[in-house]
Design a protein around this motif. Structure first.
Motif, PDB file in Angstrom:
ATOM      1  N   THR A 127       0.834  -1.203   0.000  1.00 23.83           N
ATOM      2  CA  THR A 127       0.000   0.000   0.000  1.00 23.83           C
ATOM      3  C   THR A 127       0.865   1.247   0.000  1.00 23.83           C
ATOM      4  O   THR A 127       0.606   2.199  -0.748  1.00 23.83           O
ATOM      5  CB  THR A 127      -0.936   0.001   1.220  1.00 23.83           C
ATOM      6  N   GLU A 128       1.909   1.230   0.806  1.00 23.61           N
ATOM      7  CA  GLU A 128       2.797   2.398   0.863  1.00 23.61           C
ATOM      8  C   GLU A 128       3.474   2.631  -0.477  1.00 23.61           C
ATOM      9  O   GLU A 128       3.540   3.771  -0.967  1.00 23.61           O
ATOM     10  CB  GLU A 128       3.860   2.224   1.952  1.00 23.61           C
ATOM     11  N   SER A 134       2.465   1.714  -3.442  1.00 22.59           N
ATOM     12  CA  SER A 134       1.480   2.149  -4.442  1.00 22.59           C
ATOM     13  C   SER A 134       1.143   3.623  -4.249  1.00 22.59           C
ATOM     14  O   SER A 134       0.950   4.346  -5.231  1.00 22.59           O
ATOM     15  CB  SER A 134       0.206   1.294  -4.336  1.00 22.59           C
ATOM     16  N   GLN A 135       1.081   4.085  -3.002  1.00 18.35           N
ATOM     17  CA  GLN A 135       0.772   5.478  -2.737  1.00 18.35           C
ATOM     18  C   GLN A 135       1.909   6.389  -3.166  1.00 18.35           C
ATOM     19  O   GLN A 135       1.677   7.471  -3.729  1.00 18.35           O
ATOM     20  CB  GLN A 135       0.460   5.680  -1.246  1.00 18.35           C
ATOM     21  N   GLY A 179       1.699   9.200  -6.073  1.00 15.58           N
ATOM     22  CA  GLY A 179       2.090  10.591  -5.810  1.00 15.58           C
ATOM     23  C   GLY A 179       3.114  11.097  -6.804  1.00 15.58           C
ATOM     24  O   GLY A 179       3.062  12.249  -7.232  1.00 15.58           O
TER      25      GLY A 179
END
Length: 215
Positions: free
Chosen positions: A204-205, A207-208, A212
């Motif tokens: 998740t990190e 992908s974020q 960004g």
């Protein structure tokens, strides 16, 4: 045959029978020897790019890609778990697509570009997914980790490319990076230590961060 009906047995008959038995028993042995002689392993040359370097091998045509990487190229980061394509520990990337290397023959990959865990990053410059796994404790014993990381990298690329999964709401609409999508796509990588939630946090990190940087 005598009057009592018994078969007359002679010394010559016994010797002839014994010779026939010996001759018959030798036939399977001869066939076995011939089969052994014909079963010599066939080898073939194969060349592919591994972690950015061209590598050439001559291997038994029955050699799996996993064994070629581990035993011939000594890239032992890729792990042999079940050796039946069920655990995902042997996951590598072939032309950017993840595969179970234990289910693929080395000679099938002539000219392919292979990436193993050793090619994703180095101790001095980790791949973002490797760094995220460390940050979120996405491993315990670490045995499945190389396959988990290779698969996690490929999963995010699959979603970005619009490839649907079993849980995607539509086969035509581009899937979103959700917990449900990532869990489903990572289901072929087994972690006996149970670090699944931590692995999901790491993915998740990453992908974020990727989202960004592309905004």
């Amino acid at each position: 045959m005598d009057r009592s009906g018994d078969i007359a047995i002679s010394r010559r008959g016994i010797l002839a029978s014994g010779a026939a038995v010996v001759a018959l028993s030798a036939v399977p042995e001869a066939h076995a020897a011939a089969a052994t002689k014909q079963a010599a392993p066939e080898t073939m040359k194969v060349a592919f790019q591994v972690n950015g370097k061209r590598r050439e091998l001559e291997v038994d045509t029955r050699t799996t890609l996993l064994d070629a990487l581990r035993e011939h190229l000594h890239l032992t980061g890729t792990k042999k778990g079940c050796d039946h394509g069920q655990c995902g520990a042997c996951t590598v990337l072939v032309d950017g697509v993840r595969i179970n290397s234990c289910l693929s023959l080395a000679v099938m990959h002539e000219g392919d570009k292979l990436t193993t865990i050793e090619g994703l990053g180095t101790p001095e410059k980790l791949h973002p997914m490797q760094a995220a796994f460390i940050k979120h404790d996405g491993y315990q014993c670490g045995y499945c980790t190389p396959g988990q990381i290779c698969s996690a990298v490929a999963v995010l690329d699959e979603i970005k490319a619009g490839m649907p999964s079993h849980v995607s709401a539509s086969l035509t609409d581009k899937p979103k990076i959700t917990n449900e999508e990532m869990r489903e796509r990572m289901s072929g990588n087994i972690c006996r230590c149970g670090a699944y939630s931590n692995i999901l946090e790491a993915m998740t990190e990453v992908s974020q961060v990727q989202a960004g940087s592309q905004a």
